[in-house]
Design a protein around this motif. Structure first.
Motif: not given
Length: 299
Positions: A22, A24, A32, A36, A43
């Motif tokens: 994952r 961002l 955020d 997530e 992430i």
């Protein structure tokens, strides 16, 4: 034989079945990232473009450390609106390095020993939208687990004690007193390159060494030291070994409980109280196994 194992396997062999990471973009906010991270261990901070570098790896512990640091603690709402670029700049985390799927396992080992926090590997065979790259994580735990599956090739090194191999490190920079404030642990947590949750809480008696449990630990029926999990699992007890424990036994403990560190304890005094004497980290284990490759085979 161990060297032959590393030459015969590519990094892609360690990534079989791994999901795409994952991610961002760096302009995303800390809020955020917190959202997530629900259901995800970490992430990537990345723009998603083919061939571009991953700026960093963020887990929930990194978010919490950022929110508790300095002025952010007085204004958490404002800190949540900071960007992930701001978070990475404040934390100065060890680098995330990209490694190709056809690279040797030895190259992955040397990257981790060279200071990389974790590795990212392109997923080429997976279906994806045109122009959209996919990567997966390759961590220190993945590499140690791979070695454990072929541990017989590392004999007799793997059967020697952690004390004999010299991998027991002092735990002074990983221990806090049970009565200390939680904020006093932040500087120690932020300095841990492989696991920001690797701390031990200790009762300070006359010599200040008597260990109680890991940061998330609770006293159970089996006492403060048991074989239950530690680290990011909540309300878990510390994973411990003795100076005479073999390297392979420590590897099995760490892998079974998803721990990046195993505490080394010993008994002292007439009451045979357990005291903390050190810690063995997975990076220490990997360094010993890498050194084994330079040794002549046993006669």
């Amino acid at each position: 034989m161990a060297a032959t194992l590393l030459q015969a396997h590519d990094v892609s062999d360690l990534c079989i079945g791994k999901p795409a990471l994952r991610w961002l973009p760096p302009s995303s906010t800390v809020a955020d990232a917190a959202a997530e991270l629900e259901g995800a261990e970490a992430i990537a901070v990345w723009d998603g473009e083919e061939g571009s570098d991953v700026a960093g790896r963020v887990c929930m512990a990194d978010v919490l450390l950022f929110l508790c640091a300095g002025a952010n603690l007085a204004s958490p709402a404002a800190a949540l609106q900071a960007t992930l670029s701001d978070l990475l700049a404040a934390a100065a985390p060890p680098p995330v390095r990209r490694i190709e799927p056809d690279a040797s396992v030895l190259e992955a080992v040397d990257s981790l020993l060279g200071g990389a926090h974790s590795l990212v590997v392109p997923i080429r065979e997976r279906w994806r939208r045109a122009g959209r790259a996919e990567l997966c994580w390759l961590t220190l735990e993945d590499v140690v687990r791979f070695f454990l599956s072929s541990i017989g090739l590392f004999s007799p090194t793997a059967s020697r004690s952690v004390s004999d191999l010299g991998v027991v490190r002092p735990a002074a920079n990983l221990a806090v007193a049970a009565g200390d404030s939680a904020l006093s642990a932040l500087p120690l947590l932020s300095r841990q390159p492989t696991s920001p949750s690797a701390l031990c809480s200790s009762d300070e008696d006359n010599d200040g060494k008597r260990c109680v449990a890991s940061p998330c630990a609770r006293r159970g029926k089996r006492g403060p030291f048991s074989s239950r999990a530690m680290g990011w699992r909540p309300a878990a007890e510390a994973i411990v070994c003795r100076r005479g424990s073999s390297l392979v036994a420590v590897m099995v403990q760490a892998m079974a409980h998803r721990a990046t560190h195993v505490w080394v304890v010993d008994e002292e005094g007439e009451e045979r109280e357990l005291v903390l004497v050190g810690v063995v980290g997975l990076l220490d284990v990997l360094r010993v196994l890498r050194h084994h490759l330079h040794q002549p085979p046993p006669i």
